[in-house]
Design an enzyme around this catalytic site. Structure first.
Site, mmCIF file in Angstrom:
data_model
loop_
_atom_site.group_PDB
_atom_site.id
_atom_site.type_symbol
_atom_site.label_atom_id
_atom_site.label_comp_id
_atom_site.label_asym_id
_atom_site.label_seq_id
_atom_site.Cartn_x
_atom_site.Cartn_y
_atom_site.Cartn_z
ATOM 1 N N LYS A 228 -10.048 5.618 -4.597
ATOM 2 C CA LYS A 228 -9.070 6.672 -4.359
ATOM 3 C C LYS A 228 -7.725 6.264 -4.924
ATOM 4 C CE LYS A 228 -7.377 7.711 -0.101
ATOM 5 N NZ LYS A 228 -7.367 8.395 1.223
ATOM 6 N N ASP B 67 -7.196 16.624 5.333
ATOM 7 C CA ASP B 67 -6.913 15.484 6.210
ATOM 8 C C ASP B 67 -5.821 15.857 7.199
ATOM 9 O OD1 ASP B 67 -6.517 13.063 7.436
ATOM 10 O OD2 ASP B 67 -5.680 12.052 5.703
ATOM 11 N N ASP C 32 -5.384 11.531 -3.412
ATOM 12 C CA ASP C 32 -4.821 11.953 -2.138
ATOM 13 C C ASP C 32 -3.328 12.147 -2.328
ATOM 14 O OD1 ASP C 32 -4.077 12.421 0.458
ATOM 15 O OD2 ASP C 32 -4.545 10.408 1.198
ATOM 16 N N GLU D 62 -13.918 5.637 3.930
ATOM 17 C CA GLU D 62 -12.940 4.742 3.310
ATOM 18 C C GLU D 62 -12.456 3.761 4.377
ATOM 19 O OE1 GLU D 62 -8.883 7.321 3.537
ATOM 20 O OE2 GLU D 62 -10.279 7.907 1.964
ATOM 21 N N GLU E 6 -7.901 15.455 -2.202
ATOM 22 C CA GLU E 6 -7.560 15.358 -0.781
ATOM 23 C C GLU E 6 -6.156 15.878 -0.505
ATOM 24 O OE1 GLU E 6 -7.181 12.010 2.808
ATOM 25 O OE2 GLU E 6 -8.137 11.484 0.900
ATOM 26 N N LYS F 255 -3.683 7.207 -4.770
ATOM 27 C CA LYS F 255 -2.639 7.916 -4.045
ATOM 28 C C LYS F 255 -1.704 8.615 -5.035
ATOM 29 C CE LYS F 255 -3.181 6.965 0.417
ATOM 30 N NZ LYS F 255 -3.198 7.989 1.482
ATOM 31 N N LYS G 233 -10.740 11.032 11.023
ATOM 32 C CA LYS G 233 -10.175 9.763 11.487
ATOM 33 C C LYS G 233 -10.284 9.727 13.003
ATOM 34 C CE LYS G 233 -6.764 9.508 7.732
ATOM 35 N NZ LYS G 233 -5.362 9.737 7.370
ATOM 36 N N HIS H 253 0.862 -1.188 0.000
ATOM 37 C CA HIS H 253 0.000 0.000 0.000
ATOM 38 C C HIS H 253 0.892 1.229 0.000
ATOM 39 C CE1 HIS H 253 -3.763 2.130 0.495
ATOM 40 N NE2 HIS H 253 -3.215 2.857 1.452
#
Length: 375
Positions: A169, A251, A200, A329, A226, A171, A275, A24
């Site tokens: 999404k 964020d 993001d 998410e 984002e 990255k 979050k 990831h």
């Protein structure tokens, strides 16, 4: 059940290393496994509640790691809260602010464990302690890896065919901005408007780069932008927000209620990524959402790649909080190669569903936990 039954008799911490189904990628690092600090709070009545200390990809994001969280909880938090009641969450979390500054990810793990233990002691779900659930699940956006176009198209198609996710999404921030932007636009164009995509950047672009490429991304069909620029540069984020038609989501810029206030008053974002981890737990998350709602902005139920404990806590929060009104998410457990629960969280029809039962409504598979425990 007496007050004595609610007294905390132990606070134990365990570090797990959970493998992922694929790497990831974040803007500055790539994770092959997710470290989790498992916090167990046990009462005199024999009830144990669990919380997770989890950061997205390591200390690069907010300065904490599972190792720092373990040290904070073991040395400073556990001795202080042992002997207090698990029903004293408000008092405990207020007092912890005088003992440990910041350390919101560590505090979130303790906050969730206290909620789980108290709810289990009462025989009610955690969402009851938050005012009760008004829905039974939330939409889940899936984060894609940095794979070639053909592989991403295949992954998106598979997720949609399985009815697991309908929004995605991508990255950004690790590649050259020109190459990165071209890559994302090609992915979006491959689905010809039939799929919703957000991006993001993890706060990695400067003003010049963002002003050049964010409009290109929006023109290319990206529906949500984002955190393209550094967390503390709110005026820059506000400038970008004014210049593009797609909503901008903050964020890294929002971790406290005051952060939310600053973003709102400057017009720096339309959506806040909420979050429960970065805010310091469920109680502090409610404060952040209250500010966001008062300002007329929206909240997205974001993730730090939590395991099933942290994810279940965020689902309870989202199902009890109308202010989480821009989807979520909360895909963390879907990214894990190993199942930590006796009964997995349910993902279907593009949503994660509220687990049923007392506390968080989930039960750890302790054999798996033991196998993944770091020596």
């Amino acid at each position: 059940m007496s007050d004595k039954d609610l007294k905390i008799v132990s606070v134990e911490t365990t570090i797990l290393d959970v493998p992922l189904i694929r790497p990831h990628k974040f803007a500055t690092t790539t994770a092959d496994a997710q470290p989790i600090l498992l916090v167990a709070v046990t009462t005199a009545g024999g009830v144990t509640g669990y919380g997770e200390g989890v950061v997205p990809g390591g200390p690069w994001w907010g300065g904490e790691s599972v190792e720092t969280m373990k040290a904070i909880v073991d040395r400073y938090i556990a001795p202080y809260i042992t002997g207090r009641g698990v029903d004293d969450i408000t008092g405990i979390m207020v007092d912890l602010e005088r003992i440990v500054a910041n350390a919101r990810f560590a505090k979130a793990a303790v906050d969730v464990a206290l909620h789980d233990a108290w709810a289990r002691s009462l025989g009610v779900p955690v969402h009851t302690l938050l005012g009760g659930a008004f829905r039974t699940g939330v939409d889940v956006r899936w984060a894609l890896g940095a794979a070639p176009l053909e592989e991403i198209v295949e992954e998106v198609t598979h997720k949609m065919e399985q009815r697991l996710n309908f929004a995605f999404k991508l990255k950004m921030g690790a590649l050259d901005p020109v190459v990165d932007t071209e890559r994302v636009v090609k992915v979006v164009e491959a689905f010809d408007g039939k799929v919703g995509f957000s991006i993001d950047v993890n706060a990695r672009w400067d003003r010049f780069t963002a002003l050049r490429h964010v409009p290109q991304l929006v023109d290319g069909g990206v529906e949500l932008i984002e955190q393209p620029t550094p967390a503390d540069q709110l005026d820059v984020l506000a400038e970008i927000n004014r210049r593009v038609a797609a909503p901008v989501m903050a964020d890294e810029s929002v971790q406290t209620p005051h952060d939310a206030y600053e973003v709102a008053t400057r017009g720096a974002a339309d959506v806040i990524a909420l979050k429960t981890t970065k805010c310091g737990g469920l109680q502090r998350s409610k404060q952040v959402v209250a500010v966001v709602k008062a300002a007329g902005l929206r909240c997205h139920g974001a993730t730090s790649i939590e395991g099933p404990i942290g994810t279940a806590a965020s689902v309870h929060f989202a199902c009890a909080e109308p202010g989480i009104d821009y989807g979520s998410e909360l895909f963390g457990p879907q990214l894990f190669a190993v199942e930590l629960l006796q009964r997995p969280l349910e993902y279907s029809d593009g949503r994660v569903h509220l687990p049923q039962g007392p506390g968080l409504g989930v039960e750890l598979d302790m054999d798996v936990v033991k196998r993944l425990t770091r020596d």
